[in-house]
Design a protein around this motif. Sequence first.
Motif, PDB file in Angstrom:
ATOM      1  N   PRO A   1      52.697  23.870  38.011  1.00 52.84           N
ATOM      2  CA  PRO A   1      51.978  25.073  37.885  1.00 52.84           C
ATOM      3  C   PRO A   1      50.613  24.966  37.420  1.00 52.84           C
ATOM      4  O   PRO A   1      50.265  23.636  36.656  1.00 52.84           O
ATOM      5  N   LEU A   2      49.730  25.636  37.455  1.00 53.61           N
ATOM      6  CA  LEU A   2      48.393  25.539  37.115  1.00 53.61           C
ATOM      7  C   LEU A   2      48.077  25.854  35.815  1.00 53.61           C
ATOM      8  O   LEU A   2      47.436  25.120  35.017  1.00 53.61           O
ATOM      9  N   LEU A   3      48.897  26.790  34.960  1.00 55.86           N
ATOM     10  CA  LEU A   3      49.092  27.026  33.706  1.00 55.86           C
ATOM     11  C   LEU A   3      50.259  27.532  33.262  1.00 55.86           C
ATOM     12  O   LEU A   3      51.213  28.197  33.896  1.00 55.86           O
ATOM     13  N   VAL A   4      50.916  26.982  31.894  1.00 49.97           N
ATOM     14  CA  VAL A   4      51.990  27.157  31.492  1.00 49.97           C
ATOM     15  C   VAL A   4      51.737  27.995  29.956  1.00 49.97           C
ATOM     16  O   VAL A   4      50.966  27.341  29.217  1.00 49.97           O
ATOM     17  N   ARG A   5      52.136  28.926  29.898  1.00 49.93           N
ATOM     18  CA  ARG A   5      52.532  29.663  28.512  1.00 49.93           C
ATOM     19  C   ARG A   5      53.658  29.298  27.800  1.00 49.93           C
ATOM     20  O   ARG A   5      54.878  29.926  28.303  1.00 49.93           O
ATOM     21  N   TYR A   6      53.856  28.437  26.680  1.00 52.32           N
ATOM     22  CA  TYR A   6      55.262  28.366  26.175  1.00 52.32           C
ATOM     23  C   TYR A   6      55.089  28.414  24.552  1.00 52.32           C
ATOM     24  O   TYR A   6      54.480  27.644  23.942  1.00 52.32           O
ATOM     25  N   ASP A   7      55.785  29.350  24.205  1.00 54.80           N
ATOM     26  CA  ASP A   7      56.020  29.262  22.308  1.00 54.80           C
ATOM     27  C   ASP A   7      54.697  29.282  21.692  1.00 54.80           C
ATOM     28  O   ASP A   7      54.451  28.664  20.764  1.00 54.80           O
ATOM     29  N   GLY A   8      53.694  30.237  22.669  1.00 53.08           N
ATOM     30  CA  GLY A   8      52.502  30.353  21.835  1.00 53.08           C
ATOM     31  C   GLY A   8      51.403  29.364  22.229  1.00 53.08           C
ATOM     32  O   GLY A   8      50.180  29.483  21.932  1.00 53.08           O
TER      33      GLY A   8
ATOM     34  N   PRO B   1      56.322  15.828  28.942  1.00 50.26           N
ATOM     35  CA  PRO B   1      57.873  15.465  29.056  1.00 50.26           C
ATOM     36  C   PRO B   1      58.464  16.763  28.923  1.00 50.26           C
ATOM     37  O   PRO B   1      58.013  17.801  28.426  1.00 50.26           O
ATOM     38  N   GLU B   2      59.598  16.605  29.211  1.00 46.28           N
ATOM     39  CA  GLU B   2      60.600  17.732  29.275  1.00 46.28           C
ATOM     40  C   GLU B   2      60.941  18.348  27.815  1.00 46.28           C
ATOM     41  O   GLU B   2      61.111  19.585  27.704  1.00 46.28           O
ATOM     42  N   THR B   3      60.786  17.480  26.880  1.00 45.75           N
ATOM     43  CA  THR B   3      61.218  17.971  25.722  1.00 45.75           C
ATOM     44  C   THR B   3      59.971  18.804  24.957  1.00 45.75           C
ATOM     45  O   THR B   3      60.337  19.593  24.298  1.00 45.75           O
ATOM     46  N   THR B   4      59.031  18.991  25.655  1.00 45.63           N
ATOM     47  CA  THR B   4      57.720  19.695  25.253  1.00 45.63           C
ATOM     48  C   THR B   4      58.364  21.105  25.514  1.00 45.63           C
ATOM     49  O   THR B   4      57.721  22.132  24.743  1.00 45.63           O
ATOM     50  N   PHE B   5      59.108  21.551  26.457  1.00 50.85           N
ATOM     51  CA  PHE B   5      59.487  22.951  26.969  1.00 50.85           C
ATOM     52  C   PHE B   5      61.083  22.929  26.484  1.00 50.85           C
ATOM     53  O   PHE B   5      61.699  23.896  27.037  1.00 50.85           O
ATOM     54  N   GLY B   6      61.621  22.502  25.500  1.00 50.16           N
ATOM     55  CA  GLY B   6      62.796  22.616  25.103  1.00 50.16           C
ATOM     56  C   GLY B   6      63.877  21.817  25.731  1.00 50.16           C
ATOM     57  O   GLY B   6      65.158  21.928  25.617  1.00 50.16           O
TER      58      GLY B   6
ATOM     59  N   LEU C   1      62.748  12.725  27.651  1.00 53.20           N
ATOM     60  CA  LEU C   1      61.358  12.255  27.558  1.00 53.20           C
ATOM     61  C   LEU C   1      60.713  12.255  28.864  1.00 53.20           C
ATOM     62  O   LEU C   1      59.742  11.972  29.133  1.00 53.20           O
ATOM     63  N   THR C   2      61.392  12.044  30.049  1.00 55.20           N
ATOM     64  CA  THR C   2      60.866  12.144  31.433  1.00 55.20           C
ATOM     65  C   THR C   2      59.795  13.042  31.736  1.00 55.20           C
ATOM     66  O   THR C   2      59.719  14.345  31.120  1.00 55.20           O
ATOM     67  N   GLU C   3      59.195  12.921  32.641  1.00 54.40           N
ATOM     68  CA  GLU C   3      58.194  13.972  33.185  1.00 54.40           C
ATOM     69  C   GLU C   3      58.971  15.466  33.660  1.00 54.40           C
ATOM     70  O   GLU C   3      59.692  15.196  34.125  1.00 54.40           O
ATOM     71  N   THR C   4      58.436  16.249  33.209  1.00 51.95           N
ATOM     72  CA  THR C   4      59.125  17.636  33.587  1.00 51.95           C
ATOM     73  C   THR C   4      58.864  17.991  34.856  1.00 51.95           C
ATOM     74  O   THR C   4      58.027  17.853  35.645  1.00 51.95           O
ATOM     75  N   ASP C   5      60.161  18.366  35.533  1.00 57.57           N
ATOM     76  CA  ASP C   5      60.363  18.711  36.934  1.00 57.57           C
ATOM     77  C   ASP C   5      60.237  20.236  36.747  1.00 57.57           C
ATOM     78  O   ASP C   5      61.192  21.001  36.424  1.00 57.57           O
ATOM     79  N   TYR C   6      58.915  20.931  36.997  1.00 57.13           N
ATOM     80  CA  TYR C   6      58.851  22.550  37.002  1.00 57.13           C
ATOM     81  C   TYR C   6      59.545  23.186  38.165  1.00 57.13           C
ATOM     82  O   TYR C   6      59.563  24.326  38.031  1.00 57.13           O
ATOM     83  N   ARG C   7      60.183  22.439  38.887  1.00 58.21           N
ATOM     84  CA  ARG C   7      60.935  23.247  40.103  1.00 58.21           C
ATOM     85  C   ARG C   7      62.447  23.435  39.697  1.00 58.21           C
ATOM     86  O   ARG C   7      63.292  24.025  40.528  1.00 58.21           O
TER      87      ARG C   7
ATOM     88  N   LYS D   1      64.216  28.060  33.573  1.00 60.38           N
ATOM     89  CA  LYS D   1      64.726  29.189  32.661  1.00 60.38           C
ATOM     90  C   LYS D   1      64.278  28.789  31.106  1.00 60.38           C
ATOM     91  O   LYS D   1      64.039  29.877  30.606  1.00 60.38           O
ATOM     92  N   LEU D   2      64.012  27.672  30.739  1.00 58.77           N
ATOM     93  CA  LEU D   2      63.605  27.279  29.483  1.00 58.77           C
ATOM     94  C   LEU D   2      62.296  28.020  29.293  1.00 58.77           C
ATOM     95  O   LEU D   2      61.871  28.727  28.153  1.00 58.77           O
ATOM     96  N   ILE D   3      61.297  27.659  30.122  1.00 54.13           N
ATOM     97  CA  ILE D   3      59.857  28.234  29.979  1.00 54.13           C
ATOM     98  C   ILE D   3      59.747  29.737  29.913  1.00 54.13           C
ATOM     99  O   ILE D   3      59.013  30.207  29.123  1.00 54.13           O
TER     100      ILE D   3
END
Length: 349
Positions: free
Chosen positions: A53-60, A71-76, A80-86, A92-94
């Motif tokens: 995604p171009l921009l993610v808004r998460y938890d403020g 990493p995936e832990t950034t979004f809950g 610690l691997t790179e986030t798979d946004y698909r 669901k977390l984001i």
Amino acid sequence: MSESRFLGFRLTPITRRRLANFSRNRRGFWSLWIFLALFFLSLFAEFIANDKPLLVRYDGGFYSPVFADYPETTFGGEFLTETDYRDKFVIKLINAKGWMVWPLVRYSFDTINYGLKTPAPSPPSAQNWLGTDDQGRDVVARMIYGFRISVLFGLSLTIVSASVGVSIGALQGFYGGLPDLLGQRFIEVWAGMPMLYLLIIMASVITPNFWWLLSLMLLFSWMGFVGVVRAEFLKARNLDFVRAAKALGVSDLKIIFKHVLPNATVATITFMPFTLAGSITTLTALDFLGFGLPVGSASLGELLNQGKANLHAPWLGFTAFWVVALMLSLLVFIGEAVRDAFDPRKTFR
């Protein structure tokens, strides 16, 4: 003689006439703007076709996955691997604590769509507008990235080839004699070597990449500029203004690049669009044969090869064909317009 300005540059009456002739050639004029628009858009391919995604808004907080890896832990998440946004779990977390802004095409050139309902290559659908290739990668994304790398390769090769060819042609034409004789004999021998076969042999020995292909093709592409520049220098070397400059003690390099080279600029600029089209064609041919860019790179030639290998998926061949045909047609139309604009015998009403 009166002069005018354009973008801060002073325009002589001859330059104004050339610009007017070019703008009156409607086919070449609009081809230039269309090509520039397509190339400009392709420079921002990551913002048009991307699996992030171009921009993610998460938890403020705001995050830009296009510019940085999170990493995936950034979004809950748990890893610690790179986030798979698909991934549905990550989505669901984001969405639980924010939102995402996706690009127009939600696939990069190397993104594999594992959710295909039909075997790859799959036909055009709402998810993949021009279908997928035989590995499940989106054709639109590969087309955009392939267009960009083809144009960048052609522009790089054309600029470097013009610099080398103009310099060699200027030295041959200005000094003449033995330097010109030896240079011409070398060019005759070197031009007789089969360029495509040598490129294929070298590509089979070394691992090809963008810069290797650019260097190998540069060994042969500079010769096209030597002839036109050499002819202009041979014609101008005995003119009165050159003799006067030599009598005043002006250095040879200053005479070459300041007084004589502007006369050869017309032939060089006229030749450059056709060299650019030829460079793109050669790269496409090498990729089609499998001796071009590394495997997996976004390539129009590789897309053409897939169309040949998958005749039951006509969208692959048609897409690559029309993209290459449009690109080369625009460049040829631009080259014809530039050639006619610099021709004093041509006048457009």
